[in-house]
Design a protein around this motif. Structure first.
Motif, mmCIF file in Angstrom:
data_model
loop_
_atom_site.group_PDB
_atom_site.id
_atom_site.type_symbol
_atom_site.label_atom_id
_atom_site.label_comp_id
_atom_site.label_asym_id
_atom_site.label_seq_id
_atom_site.Cartn_x
_atom_site.Cartn_y
_atom_site.Cartn_z
ATOM 1 N N ALA A 33 0.920 -1.228 0.046
ATOM 2 C CA ALA A 33 0.114 -0.191 -0.072
ATOM 3 C C ALA A 33 0.950 1.318 0.074
ATOM 4 C CB ALA A 33 -0.705 -0.029 1.182
ATOM 5 N N VAL A 34 0.860 1.940 -1.103
ATOM 6 C CA VAL A 34 1.938 3.169 -1.160
ATOM 7 C C VAL A 34 0.954 4.273 -0.612
ATOM 8 C CG1 VAL A 34 2.980 4.839 -2.816
ATOM 9 C CG2 VAL A 34 2.676 2.452 -3.407
ATOM 10 N N SER A 35 1.607 4.715 0.591
ATOM 11 C CA SER A 35 0.780 5.651 1.380
ATOM 12 C C SER A 35 1.495 6.998 1.601
ATOM 13 C CB SER A 35 1.075 4.839 2.967
ATOM 14 O OG SER A 35 2.395 4.838 3.268
ATOM 15 N N LYS A 36 2.297 7.462 0.490
ATOM 16 C CA LYS A 36 2.943 8.697 0.408
ATOM 17 C C LYS A 36 1.654 9.669 0.336
ATOM 18 C CE LYS A 36 3.461 8.830 -4.612
ATOM 19 N NZ LYS A 36 4.549 8.939 -5.796
ATOM 20 N N LEU A 59 11.583 10.751 2.770
ATOM 21 C CA LEU A 59 11.962 10.212 4.096
ATOM 22 C C LEU A 59 11.238 10.926 4.999
ATOM 23 C CD1 LEU A 59 13.757 8.729 5.914
ATOM 24 C CD2 LEU A 59 15.614 10.418 5.320
ATOM 25 N N GLN A 60 11.345 12.239 5.146
ATOM 26 C CA GLN A 60 10.952 12.882 6.353
ATOM 27 C C GLN A 60 9.393 12.723 6.358
ATOM 28 O OE1 GLN A 60 13.017 14.883 8.269
ATOM 29 N NE2 GLN A 60 10.974 14.935 9.786
ATOM 30 N N GLU A 61 8.740 12.708 5.502
ATOM 31 C CA GLU A 61 7.121 12.317 5.786
ATOM 32 C C GLU A 61 7.064 11.195 6.402
ATOM 33 O OE1 GLU A 61 3.766 10.952 2.754
ATOM 34 O OE2 GLU A 61 4.980 12.535 1.934
ATOM 35 N N ALA A 62 7.741 10.039 5.898
ATOM 36 C CA ALA A 62 7.742 8.719 6.465
ATOM 37 C C ALA A 62 8.214 8.516 7.922
ATOM 38 C CB ALA A 62 8.651 7.885 5.504
ATOM 39 N N LEU A 83 16.786 7.326 -3.995
ATOM 40 C CA LEU A 83 17.745 7.150 -2.841
ATOM 41 C C LEU A 83 18.681 8.517 -3.011
ATOM 42 C CD1 LEU A 83 18.243 3.573 -2.570
ATOM 43 C CD2 LEU A 83 17.476 5.005 -0.740
ATOM 44 N N GLN A 84 18.884 9.309 -1.876
ATOM 45 C CA GLN A 84 19.983 10.208 -1.855
ATOM 46 C C GLN A 84 21.155 9.862 -0.880
ATOM 47 O OE1 GLN A 84 18.226 13.971 -1.092
ATOM 48 N NE2 GLN A 84 16.803 13.686 -2.512
ATOM 49 N N SER A 85 22.277 9.855 -1.079
ATOM 50 C CA SER A 85 23.408 9.355 -0.302
ATOM 51 C C SER A 85 23.378 9.990 1.052
ATOM 52 C CB SER A 85 24.962 9.701 -1.130
ATOM 53 O OG SER A 85 24.850 9.171 -2.208
ATOM 54 N N LYS A 90 19.270 7.225 7.828
ATOM 55 C CA LYS A 90 17.837 7.275 8.608
ATOM 56 C C LYS A 90 17.157 6.054 7.509
ATOM 57 C CE LYS A 90 17.435 9.909 11.754
ATOM 58 N NZ LYS A 90 17.099 9.438 13.180
ATOM 59 N N ILE A 91 17.199 6.040 6.395
ATOM 60 C CA ILE A 91 16.677 5.099 5.610
ATOM 61 C C ILE A 91 17.037 3.529 5.977
ATOM 62 C CG2 ILE A 91 16.370 3.991 3.412
ATOM 63 C CD1 ILE A 91 16.312 6.847 2.202
ATOM 64 N N ALA A 92 18.291 3.265 6.034
ATOM 65 C CA ALA A 92 18.822 1.998 6.780
ATOM 66 C C ALA A 92 18.306 1.782 8.074
ATOM 67 C CB ALA A 92 20.362 2.166 6.809
ATOM 68 N N GLU A 93 18.094 2.658 8.974
ATOM 69 C CA GLU A 93 17.721 2.522 10.141
ATOM 70 C C GLU A 93 16.249 2.010 10.280
ATOM 71 O OE1 GLU A 93 20.976 5.296 12.634
ATOM 72 O OE2 GLU A 93 18.964 6.027 12.362
ATOM 73 N N GLN A 94 15.462 2.825 9.834
ATOM 74 C CA GLN A 94 14.149 2.889 9.819
ATOM 75 C C GLN A 94 13.093 1.980 8.948
ATOM 76 O OE1 GLN A 94 14.637 4.754 13.086
ATOM 77 N NE2 GLN A 94 12.313 4.706 12.489
#
Length: 233
Positions: A33-36, A59-62, A83-85, A90-94
């Motif tokens: 389910a794409v929730s953006k 990312l910030q919204e998520a 993906l931005q470097s 945060k992406i790897a953690e969350q």
């Protein structure tokens, strides 16, 4: 939001019907389910109806929604945007899954930043299946090399491939692009170290039928579940 239950049922029926025509088991097709652009309350409602996998692009919204839904301990978060470097930590953690890995440098960063206390991060390589200059994704010719590199990273679990093909209205043209991606996955699986790849993340509302007919294992559906995007407050 009161239509989410009806919408989810409708999408599941559609997946079942297409899977039946394809001679496939609908149970092997994961609805993401794409929730953006949707508020946390809409995600919670879908969760209460049995949906567990949710896809976010920003990312910030998520992160804000994850914080609001921290009590949903078995929810599965997928990052499906570019993906931005500088955002890999945060992406790897969350997140539990990432569908948009297309460069080895980004994959290295994700692996290095994935906490040792959780399972390796599930990743798909995004393929620019139509070789469109405006789209992200590794080109088909470079895919085997990238896959060979990513599979060796210790904190990543390479699962398969993802694509966003050129928009088409003709079913056969849609199928052609997805068949191409499925062929690439099959070719990679001939390698001993890549034999366990099991995921084709492909298909959205407008090309769902073509994707399932060509072997999609994850389909990414947003508006057909949640309706038009709302405020994320």
């Amino acid at each position: 939001m009161h239509n989410i239950a009806d919408n989810l049922n409708r999408v599941h029926r559609q997946i079942q019907q297409i899977a039946d025509r394809a001679g496939r088991d609908a149970g092997e097709i994961q609805l993401l389910a794409v929730s953006k652009g949707q508020p946390a309350a809409a995600i919670r409602m879908a969760y209460e109806l049995g949906q567990r996998h949710f896809g976010e692009n920003y990312l910030q919204e998520a992160l804000e929604k994850q914080q609001a839904l921290v009590d949903l301990t078995d929810i599965c978060w997928h990052f499906i945007g570019p993906l931005q470097s500088n955002k890999t930590r945060k992406i790897a953690e969350q997140f539990d899954w990432i569908h948009s890995v297309d460069r080895y440098r980004v994959a290295q960063r994700l692996s290095a930043r994935r906490p040792e206390t959780v399972a390796p991060l599930n990743v798909c390589l995004q393929v620019n299946i139509d070789d469109e200059p405006s789209k992200s994704g590794v080109i088909v010719e470079a895919l085997p090399t990238l896959a060979d590199e990513v599979i060796k990273l210790p904190r990543l679990n390479l699962r398969g491939l993802m694509c966003i093909p050129r928009s088409q209205t003709d079913l056969q043209q849609q199928r052609r692009a997805f068949a191409h991606l499925a062929t690439q996955l099959g070719s990679l699986r001939h390698s001993t170290q890549l034999a366990r790849l099991d995921t084709l993340s492909m298909g959205m509302s407008d090309d769902l039928e073509a994707a399932i007919l060509e072997g999609a294992t994850i389909v990414r559906i947003g508006t057909a579940i949640f309706g038009p995007r709302q405020s994320t407050a």
